[in-house]
Structure formats: structure tokens, C-alpha cells
Scaffold this motif. Structure first.
Motif, PDB file in Angstrom:
ATOM      1  N   TRP A  96     -20.690  59.325   8.894  1.00  0.00           N
ATOM      2  CA  TRP A  96     -21.825  59.720   9.995  1.00  0.00           C
ATOM      3  C   TRP A  96     -21.921  61.225   9.608  1.00  0.00           C
ATOM      4  CZ3 TRP A  96     -25.239  56.384  11.068  1.00  0.00           C
ATOM      5  CH2 TRP A  96     -26.111  56.629  12.005  1.00  0.00           C
ATOM      6  N   PRO A  97     -22.619  61.753   8.783  1.00  0.00           N
ATOM      7  CA  PRO A  97     -22.690  63.322   8.535  1.00  0.00           C
ATOM      8  C   PRO A  97     -23.517  64.037   9.727  1.00  0.00           C
ATOM      9  CG  PRO A  97     -24.182  62.397   7.248  1.00  0.00           C
ATOM     10  CD  PRO A  97     -23.421  61.207   7.862  1.00  0.00           C
ATOM     11  N   GLU A  98     -23.362  65.265   9.773  1.00  0.00           N
ATOM     12  CA  GLU A  98     -23.985  66.056  10.931  1.00  0.00           C
ATOM     13  C   GLU A  98     -25.417  65.864  11.065  1.00  0.00           C
ATOM     14  OE1 GLU A  98     -23.264  70.410  13.010  1.00  0.00           O
ATOM     15  OE2 GLU A  98     -22.491  69.992  11.138  1.00  0.00           O
ATOM     16  N   CYS A  99     -26.050  65.741   9.744  1.00  0.00           N
ATOM     17  CA  CYS A  99     -27.425  65.460   9.730  1.00  0.00           C
ATOM     18  C   CYS A  99     -28.061  64.484  10.384  1.00  0.00           C
ATOM     19  CB  CYS A  99     -27.975  65.546   8.205  1.00  0.00           C
ATOM     20  SG  CYS A  99     -27.289  64.033   7.324  1.00  0.00           S
TER      21      CYS A  99
ATOM     22  N   SER B 280     -23.518  64.525  20.121  1.00  0.00           N
ATOM     23  CA  SER B 280     -22.575  63.697  18.984  1.00  0.00           C
ATOM     24  C   SER B 280     -22.153  64.363  18.012  1.00  0.00           C
ATOM     25  CB  SER B 280     -23.590  62.310  18.436  1.00  0.00           C
ATOM     26  OG  SER B 280     -24.741  62.827  17.706  1.00  0.00           O
ATOM     27  N   LYS B 281     -21.158  63.986  17.574  1.00  0.00           N
ATOM     28  CA  LYS B 281     -20.253  64.907  16.254  1.00  0.00           C
ATOM     29  C   LYS B 281     -20.309  63.911  15.131  1.00  0.00           C
ATOM     30  CE  LYS B 281     -19.626  68.526  19.160  1.00  0.00           C
ATOM     31  NZ  LYS B 281     -20.288  69.962  18.754  1.00  0.00           N
ATOM     32  N   PRO B 282     -20.171  64.655  14.024  1.00  0.00           N
ATOM     33  CA  PRO B 282     -19.909  63.781  12.674  1.00  0.00           C
ATOM     34  C   PRO B 282     -18.675  62.923  12.698  1.00  0.00           C
ATOM     35  CG  PRO B 282     -19.879  66.036  12.296  1.00  0.00           C
ATOM     36  CD  PRO B 282     -19.993  66.094  13.940  1.00  0.00           C
ATOM     37  N   THR B 283     -18.825  62.014  11.774  1.00  0.00           N
ATOM     38  CA  THR B 283     -17.462  61.226  11.484  1.00  0.00           C
ATOM     39  C   THR B 283     -17.509  61.268  10.148  1.00  0.00           C
ATOM     40  OG1 THR B 283     -17.478  60.044  13.419  1.00  0.00           O
ATOM     41  CG2 THR B 283     -15.966  59.288  11.706  1.00  0.00           C
ATOM     42  N   ILE B 284     -16.401  61.822   9.300  1.00  0.00           N
ATOM     43  CA  ILE B 284     -16.194  61.981   7.963  1.00  0.00           C
ATOM     44  C   ILE B 284     -15.157  60.785   7.465  1.00  0.00           C
ATOM     45  CG2 ILE B 284     -15.588  63.410   6.129  1.00  0.00           C
ATOM     46  CD1 ILE B 284     -17.911  64.430   7.821  1.00  0.00           C
ATOM     47  N   VAL B 285     -15.733  60.213   6.511  1.00  0.00           N
ATOM     48  CA  VAL B 285     -14.773  58.859   5.761  1.00  0.00           C
ATOM     49  C   VAL B 285     -14.660  59.209   4.454  1.00  0.00           C
ATOM     50  CG1 VAL B 285     -14.770  56.463   5.550  1.00  0.00           C
ATOM     51  CG2 VAL B 285     -15.888  57.359   7.714  1.00  0.00           C
TER      52      VAL B 285
ATOM     53  N   GLU C  14      -8.618  44.851  -5.631  1.00  0.00           N
ATOM     54  CA  GLU C  14      -8.569  46.463  -5.943  1.00  0.00           C
ATOM     55  C   GLU C  14      -9.016  47.058  -4.585  1.00  0.00           C
ATOM     56  OE1 GLU C  14     -10.713  47.620  -9.959  1.00  0.00           O
ATOM     57  OE2 GLU C  14     -12.013  46.321  -8.846  1.00  0.00           O
ATOM     58  N   LEU C  15      -9.910  46.621  -3.675  1.00  0.00           N
ATOM     59  CA  LEU C  15      -9.846  47.127  -2.175  1.00  0.00           C
ATOM     60  C   LEU C  15      -8.639  46.934  -1.528  1.00  0.00           C
ATOM     61  CD1 LEU C  15     -12.298  48.602  -0.749  1.00  0.00           C
ATOM     62  CD2 LEU C  15     -13.029  46.553   0.155  1.00  0.00           C
ATOM     63  N   ARG C  16      -8.151  45.850  -1.507  1.00  0.00           N
ATOM     64  CA  ARG C  16      -6.791  45.613  -0.936  1.00  0.00           C
ATOM     65  C   ARG C  16      -5.743  46.762  -1.152  1.00  0.00           C
ATOM     66  NH1 ARG C  16      -5.532  40.789   1.112  1.00  0.00           N
ATOM     67  NH2 ARG C  16      -7.027  39.715  -0.509  1.00  0.00           N
ATOM     68  N   LEU C  17      -5.780  47.484  -2.028  1.00  0.00           N
ATOM     69  CA  LEU C  17      -4.618  48.341  -2.744  1.00  0.00           C
ATOM     70  C   LEU C  17      -5.251  49.884  -2.346  1.00  0.00           C
ATOM     71  CD1 LEU C  17      -4.137  47.275  -6.218  1.00  0.00           C
ATOM     72  CD2 LEU C  17      -2.781  46.872  -4.204  1.00  0.00           C
ATOM     73  N   LEU C  18      -6.479  50.026  -1.518  1.00  0.00           N
ATOM     74  CA  LEU C  18      -6.865  51.257  -1.409  1.00  0.00           C
ATOM     75  C   LEU C  18      -6.889  51.570   0.405  1.00  0.00           C
ATOM     76  CD1 LEU C  18     -10.087  51.378  -3.438  1.00  0.00           C
ATOM     77  CD2 LEU C  18      -8.009  52.459  -3.728  1.00  0.00           C
ATOM     78  N   LYS C  19      -6.934  52.717   0.814  1.00  0.00           N
ATOM     79  CA  LYS C  19      -6.923  53.135   2.117  1.00  0.00           C
ATOM     80  C   LYS C  19      -8.344  54.237   2.192  1.00  0.00           C
ATOM     81  CE  LYS C  19      -2.305  52.558   3.693  1.00  0.00           C
ATOM     82  NZ  LYS C  19      -1.286  53.198   4.548  1.00  0.00           N
ATOM     83  N   TRP C  20      -8.599  54.246   3.503  1.00  0.00           N
ATOM     84  CA  TRP C  20      -9.340  55.163   3.784  1.00  0.00           C
ATOM     85  C   TRP C  20      -9.163  56.252   4.985  1.00  0.00           C
ATOM     86  CZ3 TRP C  20     -12.150  54.412   8.690  1.00  0.00           C
ATOM     87  CH2 TRP C  20     -11.900  53.302   9.273  1.00  0.00           C
ATOM     88  N   LYS C  21      -9.673  57.548   4.897  1.00  0.00           N
ATOM     89  CA  LYS C  21      -9.176  58.442   5.842  1.00  0.00           C
ATOM     90  C   LYS C  21     -10.350  58.774   6.836  1.00  0.00           C
ATOM     91  CE  LYS C  21      -9.408  62.138   2.670  1.00  0.00           C
ATOM     92  NZ  LYS C  21      -8.418  63.429   2.178  1.00  0.00           N
ATOM     93  N   THR C  22     -10.285  58.961   7.916  1.00  0.00           N
ATOM     94  CA  THR C  22     -11.156  59.383   8.799  1.00  0.00           C
ATOM     95  C   THR C  22     -10.852  60.257   9.709  1.00  0.00           C
ATOM     96  OG1 THR C  22     -13.305  58.669  10.223  1.00  0.00           O
ATOM     97  CG2 THR C  22     -11.112  57.517  10.387  1.00  0.00           C
ATOM     98  N   PHE C  23     -11.681  61.081  10.550  1.00  0.00           N
ATOM     99  CA  PHE C  23     -11.567  62.044  11.405  1.00  0.00           C
ATOM    100  C   PHE C  23     -12.814  62.031  12.422  1.00  0.00           C
ATOM    101  CE2 PHE C  23     -11.837  66.301  13.510  1.00  0.00           C
ATOM    102  CZ  PHE C  23     -10.689  66.371  13.986  1.00  0.00           C
ATOM    103  N   THR C  24     -12.679  62.215  13.637  1.00  0.00           N
ATOM    104  CA  THR C  24     -13.676  62.464  14.627  1.00  0.00           C
ATOM    105  C   THR C  24     -12.957  63.410  15.645  1.00  0.00           C
ATOM    106  OG1 THR C  24     -15.706  61.751  15.640  1.00  0.00           O
ATOM    107  CG2 THR C  24     -13.438  60.698  16.238  1.00  0.00           C
TER     108      THR C  24
END
Length: 574
Positions: A494-497, A504-509, A451-461
Motif C-alpha cells: 500500500w504505497p503512499e499514493c 493513513s500511512k503506507p505499508t511496504i511489502v 516455490e512459494l512455500r520456500l519464500l518469505k515476504w517482509k513488511t513494515f508499517t
């Protein structure tokens, strides 16, 4: 969340669930009781499943696994946890013709081993001490013999009329004995005698430790006890106990618990520890023969390998290390720690050794990064003393595809570290999590590999002086660029908290295409696996350490530190 064998610790039957709930409601320490580690299985004629009568590397890893199990609970529950190991030599030793001297020596060395590893979440006792009929300590063979005798007498008189039962737990134990027991002229009689003794022993444990949660090395139905593995999942697919086998380093440098009697002695050698006792089996191959350098190879827990000069040899120069051989080893058993090697404090020496490893990857700052607190370079939390999220290097290093114009992530294959100064205070550890150990833990409690093989994750920093500024959509499972093996790819959210203001800045996933709540739940479970004690190696730096890490197979992070200078040189190589 903790996982063991195929089930979650907290997905247990109502009886155990209530027992755990009662302990937690009172804010008491959760005490687990594990009858195990009796003695090494005896030789059967010319065959022996183990390397000898004393604990070895297999016991070391098993103890570390159990300690990590309890430590993980202590991290999320203020009451803490302990695993109480009840050595059951007094229960079965006479039936299996184990000498009391062998059982005594095994028990003594096992406790010394745990103490040397500083395993603070383990305790040791005996069945007799548990019910209060013998002292807790038996420091001599004579005293130990008295303990065995009194315990067996007590078992015979107090629990001889335990009613027979035939449930799933007993069936699982019976199946285990079909392969674990030594050869006998009357195998059925021996098995029945051990099963009956085991029933009496179970009754003793239940009467003596009413509030403790029973652990078992056998498969169970989770009604009255919880099944626990003694090894990381990739290490022991055949579920061999350390007292019925030995640890072997295979040709690909992976570890496997094996029946030593089945190993081809022409292909494997026995490696002794510093005390001269048989410690593990290692395949005979050039990967472990370094020209002109006499070194020991010691598996790290739960992943990686330490290489250091043999006793009475060295110190050796890092300049003399065969980097191609080191590259092969790192591809098989990351991370690789080289300790007690010397090197001229010159960046060009370090750079030249990196070139021997492969092609150096360039960054806006150059090739060698001085990883230390530095407010003059903005690289998010890399050059600070704060904690970092689990990640792999280069996830945000982008290159534009010449044909499509698409921006793609171009992570390097290897990391190469040289420690210049290790923090002398608490914190500053580097954690490495291996895909080899993590992927087998995927399943009903998280998500299946397919199942995980079929998925993607998105991120931004946010963009900084070295990376960032691009939206990324990346697969969770990627084929290793050289070995072709499945590797897990992810970045801890890695949220802002969790960030330190102005450094440092947050990284959203998020999971691509999933609702936020469902995505967050999966990302949290995957992050938990990265921190699982059976997956992650905790490295505490010593000045002069070298680490070579397969960046495609592992993730890494750093714990926060303060009041101590900490500096590495780091270079990336393909």
C-alpha cells in the motif's frame, strides 16, 4: 490478469491475440460467445446425474463465475466486456430425446435466475436468433418450439456439408462426450451424430459472430477458442458441467460439483429452494443441525456460507446460537454470515458469545473495537472511510518470545463482527478472499505452490495506537493452526499514493532476497489473485449482520465509502 483453467487469457495463439487486439484498438466492447446451458441431462432409467430438469445452485455459481469473468475485464478495460450465452438446446435436444417443454422451462428459469442475481455482464440468445432467422424472445412453449424447428432446418440446409476435421479441439470435445453422453444402444453412432452436429454448429457460430471471441467449456488449444471454467477451481476438479451434475456440500462444508447418481442417498439430503425446487445436495451431519433453531445454509459465492432462519421460522436470538458448532463451520467455510438474527444491543452479550467461541484476544484499546470513523484513535486506515489493502488481522500484532527474545507476529484465529450500522451509500463493502480458492490458481502465470512455500515476504508499517513499528519477515505459506491445511499469508503493498494525507500511512511489502522489480512483479500477481472473482466474496453489509471469519484461511479488505455512517463491533478470538 485473468486466469482460466491452466492458462492466462492473454497467453493465446496469434489468431485470438490479433482478434483481441483489433477489438481493443477500436475501444469496442469485448464480446465473448459461449455455447452452453442447453438443458439438464435426462434421467437414464432410475439414475439421474442432476437433481431435476430446472436450473439449481450449480447453474447459479456457473453464471456468477462467468459474470465475474466479464466484470473483471470491465474493471481494467474501458470498453467493457460481455459474455453471450447461446443456449444450444436446438442443436442437440432432439438427438438426446429432450422434451421441448423441459428445454423451454430450463431456458426460462435460467434467465430469471441471472436477472434475480443482477448479473449485468451476461446476455442470452439462441443459435437461430444469432443468425437472424427467429426472434430474440420466445415467451411461450409454442413460440419456442417454432424456434427449435426453424433452427434445426437452417442448420441442416446451410451447414450440412461442413468438412470433417480432427484437431485438438475436436479431440477434447470427443473425450468429454465419452463420459457426458447418456447410455445408448448405439453409443458410437450417437457420439458421431453429436460431433457432426457440433461441427455444423461451430460453422454457424463463426459465420454469425465474426468479431466475438469464442469460449468453450472443453479443453482447447487456444487457437480459435478459449477454455473457461464455470466454477471456482476448488469446486469442480472433475470438470462436470452444471447441466450434467449438482452442487454438494461435503462433510467439511466444502463444495463439490458431483454426478448426483453416484451420491449415497443415505448420507446426503436434497435441499429445496424457496420455490420448492431441488437446489443442492447436503451431507447429513450435526454441523447443519442447530438445536432449537430451524435455519437454512446457503453457500456464498465464491466462498463462505450464509445462515439464516428458514422461511416462516424465526427471528432467532443470537444468544441461542451454539458457538462451538459455529466455530467448526467457520473453520470449514469462511466467512460465515448470520443474517436476520436478533441480539440485545449490549457489549457484554457480544463479549459472552465471543468467550463461547474461544479465548478473546486483547488489544491496547481492549477487546471489542468499534469499527467506525474515529479521528481520536490512530490505527492507520482501520478507523477511516478510505479503502484498505488486503490483509489478515494481527499481522502487526507483536509479542516477544520469552526464550529467544525475538519479536513475532501473533495474529488471532477468528474475527467476529456485529454490524451496528451499514452505509446506505455506495462503497463500504468488505471483501474476503479464501486460501482454499486461491492456492489452486497458483501456477505458470504466477509461481508454483512449492516455490512459494520456500519464500518469505517482509513488511513494515509505522507504529500507531494499536500496532506497527517492527520489521517482519514472514512465510507466504503457513499450516493452519487447527486444520493443518496450507494457507496463504500476505499483505497487499500500500504505497503512499493510495493513502489519505494525515489519516493513513503506507505499508511496504517485498519478497525477501529478491530484486525490487522481480519482487514487485510477484507481489502484483499475488494481489491480483486476492481480487480474482473466483476467490473473493464481496459482502455488502445489512444492519444486524454477524460475520464469523477464519482469519488464518482468509484475507479481507474494505472498499472506500462516504456520506453514510458505517459501524461494526469487532472482537478477535483464538
Amino acid at each position: 490478469m485473468l486466469y482460466y483453467r491452466f492458462r492466462s487469457l492473454f497467453q493465446v495463439r496469434p489468431v485470438l491475440e490479433k482478434q483481441i487486439g483489433d477489438i481493443v484498438s477500436k475501444k469496442e466492447t469485448v464480446r465473448f460467445i459461449l455455447p452452453a446451458f442447453p438443458f439438464k441431462a435426462p434421467a437414464e432409467g432410475s439414475k439421474r446425474k442432476t437433481l431435476g430438469p430446472l436450473p439449481d445452485k450449480a447453474e447459479e455459481i456457473a453464471l456468477q463465475t462467468l459474470n465475474g469473468f466479464a466484470e473483471s475485464i470491465a474493471e481494467m478495460y474501458d470498453g467493457g466486456a460481455r459474455v453471450v450465452i447461446v443456449s444450444d438446446a436446438s442443436i442437440y435436444g432432439d438427438l438426446l430425446n429432450i422434451t421441448e417443454s423441459d428445454a423451454f422451462a430450463y431456458n426460462q428459469e435460467l434467465q430469471k435466475l441471472a436477472a434475480s442475481l443482477d448479473l449485468q455482464y451476461l446476455e442470452f440468445t439462441s443459435p437461430g436468433a444469432l443468425v437472424g432467422i427467429v426472434p430474440q424472445e420466445a415467451p411461450t412453449l409454442e413460440k419456442y418450439s417454432e424456434v427449435l424447428s426453424k433452427t434445426r432446418d437452417h442448420l441442416a440446409h446451410s451447414f450440412s456439408h461442413v468438412s470433417s476435421f480432427d484437431d485438438e479441439n475436436e479431440q477434447a470435445t470427443s473425450w468429454h462426450y465419452d463420459t457426458a453422453l447418456p447410455e445408448s444402444n448405439q453409443p458410437a453412432a450417437l457420439k458421431n451424430a453429436i460431433l457432426q452436429r457440433g461441427k455444423a454448429y461451430t460453422a454457424l457460430l463463426e459465420s454469425a459472430a465474426l468479431s466475438a471471441i469464442r469460449l468453450s467449456i472443453h479443453e482447447s488449444n487456444n487457437v480459435s477458442k478459449v477454455t473457461v471454467d464455470l466454477f471456482p477451481p476448488a469446486t469442480n476438479p472433475d470438470f462436470i458441467t452444471p447441466w450434467h451434475g449438482a452442487l454438494a456440500i461435503l462433510p467439511d462444508a466444502s463444495l463439490r460439483v458431483v454426478d448426483a447418481s453416484t451420491v449415497n442417498k443415505n448420507e446426503f439430503e436434497v435441499v429445496n429452494n424457496a420455490q420448492g425446487h431441488p437446489w443442492l445436495l447436503r451431507v447429513k451431519c450435526d454441523l447443519f443441525k442447530w438445536p432449537g433453531i430451524e435455519v437454512d445454509f446457503e453457500p456464498l459465492f465464491p466462498c463462505g456460507m450464509q445462515v439464516r432462519p428458514k422461511e416462516a421460522h424465526g427471528p432467532f436470538r443470537f444468544e441461542d446460537v451454539d458457538m462451538k458448532r459455529l466455530r467448526r463451520l467457520a473453520l470449514s467455510s469462511a466467512p460465515i454470515l448470520l443474517r436476520d438474527f436478533t441480539m440485545e444491543v449490549e457489549k457484554e452479550v457480544f463479549r459472552e458469545k465471543a468467550r463461547q467461541l474461544g479465548e478473546i484476544q486483547q488489544w491496547p484499546f481492549g477487546d471489542i473495537l468499534e469499527v467506525r470513523e474515529n479521528v481520536d484513535i490512530n490505527m492507520n486506515n482501520v478507523l477511516t472511510n478510505e479503502a484498505m489493502p488486503f490483509h489478515y488481522d494481527g499481522v502487526f500484532k507483536m509479542a516477544q518470545d520469552e526464550k529467544t527474545g525475538e519479536w513475532i507476529s501473533t495474529p488471532p484465529l477468528f474475527q467476529m463482527f456485529r454490524n451496528r450500522s451499514a452505509s446506505q451509500y455506495k462503497g463500504g463493502a468488505t471483501l474476503f478472499s479464501s486460501s482454499r480458492n486461491l492456492l489452486p490458481l497458483l501456477g505458470p502465470d504466477t509461481i508454483s505452490l512449492e516455490e512459494l512455500r520456500l519464500l518469505k515476504w517482509k513488511t513494515f508499517t509505522e507504529v500507531n495506537d494499536a500496532f506497527g513499528g517492527h520489521d517482519l519477515h514472514l512465510p507466504f505459506i503457513v499450516a493452519h493452526p487447527e486444520t493443518g491445511a496450507d494457507t496463504f499469508r500476505f499483505h497487499e503493498s500500500w504505497p503512499e499514493c493510495k493513502c489519505v494525507a494525515e489519516t493513513s500511512k503506507p505499508t511496504i511489502v517485498q519478497v525477501v532476497g529478491w530484486p525490487e522489480a522481480q519482487s514487485d512483479a510477484l507481489c502484483e500477481k499475488l494481489t491480483d489473485l486476492l481480487y480474482d472473482r473466483r476467490v473473493v466474496y464481496h459482502h455488502h453489509w445489512k444492519a444486524g449482520d454477524f460475520i464469523f471469519n477464519d482469519n488464518a484461511t482468509t484475507h479481507h479488505t474494505r472498499t472506500a465509502f462516504s456520506n453514510g455512517h458505517r459501524e461494526h463491533w469487532r472482537v478477535h478470538v483464538n
